[in-house]
Scaffold this motif. Structure first.
Motif, mmCIF file in Angstrom:
data_model
loop_
_atom_site.group_PDB
_atom_site.id
_atom_site.type_symbol
_atom_site.label_atom_id
_atom_site.label_comp_id
_atom_site.label_asym_id
_atom_site.label_seq_id
_atom_site.Cartn_x
_atom_site.Cartn_y
_atom_site.Cartn_z
ATOM 1 N N GLN A 43 0.867 -1.173 -0.166
ATOM 2 C CA GLN A 43 -0.024 -0.079 0.102
ATOM 3 C C GLN A 43 0.855 1.201 0.065
ATOM 4 O OE1 GLN A 43 -2.894 1.515 3.287
ATOM 5 N NE2 GLN A 43 -4.090 0.392 2.062
ATOM 6 N N LEU A 44 0.577 2.207 -0.814
ATOM 7 C CA LEU A 44 1.308 3.243 -1.227
ATOM 8 C C LEU A 44 0.283 4.545 -0.480
ATOM 9 C CD1 LEU A 44 2.396 3.184 -4.642
ATOM 10 C CD2 LEU A 44 3.688 2.232 -2.534
ATOM 11 N N HIS A 45 0.974 5.471 0.351
ATOM 12 C CA HIS A 45 -0.008 6.436 1.089
ATOM 13 C C HIS A 45 0.892 7.660 1.187
ATOM 14 C CE1 HIS A 45 1.682 5.108 4.722
ATOM 15 N NE2 HIS A 45 1.491 3.905 4.352
ATOM 16 N N GLY A 46 0.212 8.953 1.477
ATOM 17 C CA GLY A 46 0.700 10.187 1.673
ATOM 18 C C GLY A 46 1.330 10.821 0.295
ATOM 19 N N GLY A 47 2.006 11.987 0.238
ATOM 20 C CA GLY A 47 2.335 12.539 -0.875
ATOM 21 C C GLY A 47 1.151 13.051 -1.625
ATOM 22 N N ASP A 48 1.453 13.248 -3.016
ATOM 23 C CA ASP A 48 0.656 13.822 -4.249
ATOM 24 C C ASP A 48 0.111 12.397 -4.770
ATOM 25 O OD1 ASP A 48 0.821 16.338 -3.293
ATOM 26 O OD2 ASP A 48 2.823 16.353 -4.442
ATOM 27 N N LEU A 49 -0.569 11.504 -4.381
ATOM 28 C CA LEU A 49 -0.900 10.372 -5.297
ATOM 29 C C LEU A 49 -2.328 10.666 -5.747
ATOM 30 C CD1 LEU A 49 -0.372 7.402 -2.847
ATOM 31 C CD2 LEU A 49 0.826 7.721 -4.931
ATOM 32 N N ASN A 50 -2.454 10.344 -7.107
ATOM 33 C CA ASN A 50 -3.446 10.591 -8.006
ATOM 34 C C ASN A 50 -3.778 9.371 -8.808
ATOM 35 O OD1 ASN A 50 -2.157 11.013 -9.895
ATOM 36 N ND2 ASN A 50 -1.601 13.231 -9.236
ATOM 37 N N GLU A 51 -4.900 9.681 -9.439
ATOM 38 C CA GLU A 51 -5.474 8.509 -10.671
ATOM 39 C C GLU A 51 -4.282 8.311 -11.618
ATOM 40 O OE1 GLU A 51 -9.509 7.603 -11.182
ATOM 41 O OE2 GLU A 51 -9.861 9.674 -10.685
ATOM 42 N N ASP A 52 -3.623 9.265 -11.808
ATOM 43 C CA ASP A 52 -2.351 9.209 -12.788
ATOM 44 C C ASP A 52 -1.506 8.279 -12.312
ATOM 45 O OD1 ASP A 52 -3.500 10.640 -14.721
ATOM 46 O OD2 ASP A 52 -2.607 12.472 -14.003
ATOM 47 N N SER A 53 -0.995 8.337 -10.935
ATOM 48 C CA SER A 53 -0.046 7.448 -10.191
ATOM 49 C C SER A 53 -0.469 6.282 -10.131
ATOM 50 C CB SER A 53 0.052 8.002 -8.787
ATOM 51 O OG SER A 53 -0.003 9.600 -8.613
ATOM 52 N N LEU A 54 -2.054 5.944 -10.139
ATOM 53 C CA LEU A 54 -2.211 4.520 -9.879
ATOM 54 C C LEU A 54 -1.836 3.704 -11.512
ATOM 55 C CD1 LEU A 54 -4.243 2.085 -9.376
ATOM 56 C CD2 LEU A 54 -5.941 3.285 -10.360
#
Length: 861
Positions: free
Chosen positions: A497-508
């Motif tokens: 699991q990745l959390h924090g930062g500027d995660l968004n749907e592009d990151s997915l």
């Protein structure tokens, strides 16, 4: 040896078949008792070794103790061994990942390194304070590569929270304030240089998502300063429930700041602070042992009861020449002693041999399928052998008691005439006229046969009942053990699991495209509140309100609400899984899937409970509010965000979502619904959950991508341990079911085949008066039907009672509803008729070609 005992021995020798059947029955019983005891001890040993391999061998931890206090701990009467450790943190500038910020130095005295899981891959362990070994993850997290023989220089100090002025441990995540501002610092830093003498596998305390890389060093209290503190890990000499209170009292008396316990390991030794769990453990052990002993008594009792029936004429002849009741009774006890002397040693050897063969198969399964590091070993303890012998001897004694009493009452005339087992009265053999009308004459004759031989009939039914109870009870125990185990484990359906930062749907898309990733999902979590009326509150909250532990405000209860917005693709799959149409979302009225059933640990009772979170129906609405606490920590009137319609109620959480507890709600919505609910992306907590075929490789690839502020949690190892434990428990318990089933089938075949052998004269008489083979087979089929129906009529209610007793025992720790395993019940019903029918047909096949004249002349002697 007196004359009666000599005659008994001679009788056993002359009736080799019956003696062998009795001995085999006793051997099976002793083997079952031995196997169950060995399985229990060996499985517990496996769990203990597995826990020690992961977490080290220690029982009590005294934290921040000085040298004087350590000496007092070592002198304590319950300290078998004291392991002294110290630790510290140093700044670590990782160029490969933003998730590793510290080197965590954990230092042991020489003997302590043997008690903690340190697996060398290269070099040796440190032998003085100037030497260290490094975790293999250090080189994975740094551009600089360290090898054995290099030096490592670091400024070691204590990790402190900047604002709260509290010490942080190796198990604390990196502390952030707002955005990427780190809210912790190192204090009391001292520069030191070490020689690297070895490299170890990543130790168990170095969890992947924590901000540290491990370095293991050497410590020596002999050179420590007076104010220097250490952690003292104690291997206790006596492990019992008093250990917890005794250690706390000792720590308080010595002025030691805090004390902790290796609860998982202590629980395996039978020591727990949770009295409910202790009650559950002992209750279940008692129930299972009771079932095993009853099954063993039934098996051996039938053998001895049939033996006495066959020996009736022999005992009558002894009575006719002057044998007393006591001598006749003791002859049966003496026979039991001979059977026990032969069967107990052979049964123990058979039980241990069977377990050894079983373990060889299971260990292959553990290695190939489960990737388990430790393997099952046959553990034999003196106490286990004593218990197995004592229970077996007691079982044989109980099994012989009733037949012995019966033998003492056999008169010479009745025995010689062989009329003691058949009581012919009109009432005794009367059958309903409906039996002949519905099933025919053969069925009526079969039923009358059973009534005439009532004791043998009841012995067979008793054997069947015990078999039913054994199978259903153990099956229920197995299923509920699995449920209970799963309730204690978090529902981790992902690996990373990745959390924090500027995660968004592009990151997915970026992380989902990694080569070994099989599933990926993006979720934004937002928080709010809801005021739920009293009539919609679950029972657990109403009980808290009645006890004064919670309160209503204007007939409403304040709920914490977590809103999970899933990426559209994964939401569509989840919606279809719970039975709701994905296209029904995104309309004018906001809709959400509500998780209305959760598992949680009850703080009051210590039990693990399953409960509803809200009493609601699909189509009803929930008023979603904003937070009642502002950024300054002040209480405000929350604003209404939206009236959310309940689209579905479910107990299935989507991947990546951890369910809440009573007094909170989890709402699942599509990503587009965040705007409808009044949330903006900046107010949410984003995370990505990944399932992968190679979690360790995928983690390394994610660290190389190196996006700032993103934390990586590799939960694969924790989830793997949970799955291994559940699968291992299934292998163990289903193996036990197989053992019980085989013994039950052997018991039924033995009882029925012996009973048929004793009825040879009766069958010969029926054939002599004109019963055809077809009619004879029809009569046997109906007898099988009567046996099965009678056994089920008694066996099923008794089984349900045993199940309820187990459920009651488990409910002391795990709270969930009672459910009858109808699939197992249906299986038992079918199998009982198949086994009885097969046993009857097998037995008849052995005697169908017997000569009628010879069978009529037969004497049971």
């Amino acid at each position: 040896m007196n004359i009666v005992n000599k005659v008994t021995v001679r009788h056993l020798k002359e009736n080799k078949r019956r003696s062998l059947v009795t001995i085999i029955g006793a051997i099976i019983s002793v083997a079952m008792i031995t196997a169950v005891a060995t399985l229990g001890v060996s499985f517990l040993d496996l769990l203990i070794r597995g826990d020690i391999e992961r977490n080290g061998e220690w029982h009590v931890q005294y934290q921040d103790a000085n040298v004087e206090q350590l000496e007092a701990i070592e002198q304590d009467g319950n300290t078998e061994q004291l392991i002294v450790t110290s630790d510290g943190f140093a700044d670590f500038d990782s160029t490969k990942t933003d998730t590793k910020h510290y080197l965590y130095f954990r230092n042991f005295e020489a003997q302590g390194m043997d008690h903690f899981p340190l697996a060398l891959t290269e070099g040796r362990l440190p032998e003085n304070a100037n030497e260290v070994v490094i975790s293999e993850t250090l080189n994975n997290s740094s551009e600089e590569t360290y090898e054995v023989g290099d030096t490592l220089t670091a400024g070691i100090g204590e990790r402190m929270h900047s604002l709260e002025n509290r010490k942080l441990s190796e198990f604390d995540a990196l502390q952030y304030r707002d955005g990427d501002t780190i809210d912790e610092e190192l204090v009391n830093v001292e520069q030191q240089t070490f020689d690297i003498v070895g490299i170890i596998e990543r130790p168990s305390w170095e969890v992947s998502w924590l901000p540290m890389v491990s370095v293991v060093g050497f410590t020596d209290t002999a050179t420590a300063a007076a104010d220097e503190t250490f952690d003292g890990y104690v291997v206790a000499s006596k492990i019992n429930n008093d250990l917890f209170e005794d250690a706390k009292a000792f720590a308080k008396a010595q002025g030691i700041p805090s004390v902790d316990f290796n609860s998982d390991l202590l629980r395996l030794y039978g020591a727990t602070q949770n009295d409910n769990l202790r009650t559950t453990m002992f209750s279940l052990v008692g129930i299972i042992m009771g079932i095993v002993v009853i099954g063993s008594v039934a098996l051996i009792y039938n053998a001895f009861a049939i033996s006495v029936s066959e020996r009736a004429r022999h005992l009558g002849m002894l009575a006719s020449v002057g044998a007393t009741k006591r001598q006749k009774r003791n002859s049966v006890f003496f026979e039991g002693a001979i059977i026990g002397a032969i069967s107990i040693p052979l049964g123990i050897v058979a039980g241990l041999g069977g377990i050894w063969l079983t373990f060889r198969f299971i260990n292959t399964f553990l290695k190939d399928a489960l990737n388990v590091g430790v393997q099952l070993e046959v553990v034999v303890t003196p106490m286990m052998l004593v218990v197995a012998i004592a229970v077996s001897a007691l079982t044989i004694l109980i099994s012989t008691y009733i037949p012995a009493q019966k033998a003492s009452k056999i008169s010479a005339i009745d025995a010689i005439r062989q009329t003691q087992d058949i009581k012919l009265t009109g009432k005794a053999v009367k059958t309903s006229k409906w039996v002949r009308k519905l099933f025919g004459l053969e069925a009526e004759i079969g039923l009358k046969n059973l009534k005439r031989n009532r004791k043998r009939y009841l012995a067979t039914v008793f054997s069947l009942v015990i078999s039913i109870v054994l199978f259903l009870s153990v099956t229920y125990f197995t299923n509920n053990l699995k449920i209970s185990l799963e309730m204690t484990q978090s529902d981790l359906q992902y690996d990373i699991q990745l959390h924090g930062g500027d995660l968004n749907e592009d990151s997915l898309e970026q992380y989902a495209s990694l080569p070994d990733v099989t599933e990926a999902g993006f979720i934004r979590q937002a928080v709010g509140e809801a005021h739920i009326t009293q009539d919609r509150l679950p029972e657990v909250l109403m009980e808290e309100i009645e006890r004064g532990e919670a309160m209503l405000i204007e007939d409403r209860y304040l709920y914490n609400v977590s809103v999970y917005a899933m990426d559209n693709e994964n939401f569509e799959q989840y919606a279809q899984q719970v039975g709701v149409e994905p296209t029904s979302f995104g309309q004018e009225t906001p809709r959400a899937i509500v998780i209305d059933e959760v598992v949680y640990q009850n703080g009051m009772s210590g039990t693990i409970d399953e409960t509803k979170t809200i009493k609601a129906e699909v189509g009803e609405t929930i008023e979603l509010l904003g937070s009642s606490i502002n950024e300054m920590g002040e209480e405000i009137d929350p604003e209404t965000l939206a009236n959310v319609e309940i689209a579905a109620l479910t107990d299935e959480a989507p991947t990546g979502v951890t369910t809440s507890y009573p007094g909170s709600l989890d709402l699942i919505v599509p990503m587009d619904a965040l705007d409808e609910l009044g949330f903006i992306a900046e107010d949410t907590y984003p995370f990505i959950s990944l399932a992968t075929s190679d979690p360790m490789k995928t983690e390394a690839e994610i660290l190389e991508i190196n996006e700032g502020g993103i934390n990586v949690s590799n939960v694969f190892q924790r989830r793997q341990q949970q799955e291994q434990l559940i699968l291992l428990m299934q292998v163990f318990t289903y193996g036990f079911i197989t053992l019980i089933s085989l013994i039950s089938i052997a018991n039924i075949f033995n009882t029925i085949s012996t009973s048929i052998q004793l009825r040879k004269r009766e069958f010969a008489m029926l054939r002599s008066v004109g019963m055809t083979p077809k009619g004879f087979n029809k009569m046997i089929c109906y007898e099988s039907l009567f046996y099965g129906v009678k056994a089920l009529a008694y066996g099923l209610p008794i089984s349900f009672a045993a199940m309820f007793a187990m459920h009651y025992a488990l409910n002391q720790t795990f709270s969930y509803g009672f459910a009858v395993p109808w699939g197992s019940v249906a299986f038992v019903i079918v199998v009982i008729f198949l086994i009885v029918g097969a046993a009857m047909l097998y037995s008849i096949a052995k005697i169908k070609n017997d000569n009628i004249i010879e069978s009529l002349k037969q004497e049971n002697a």
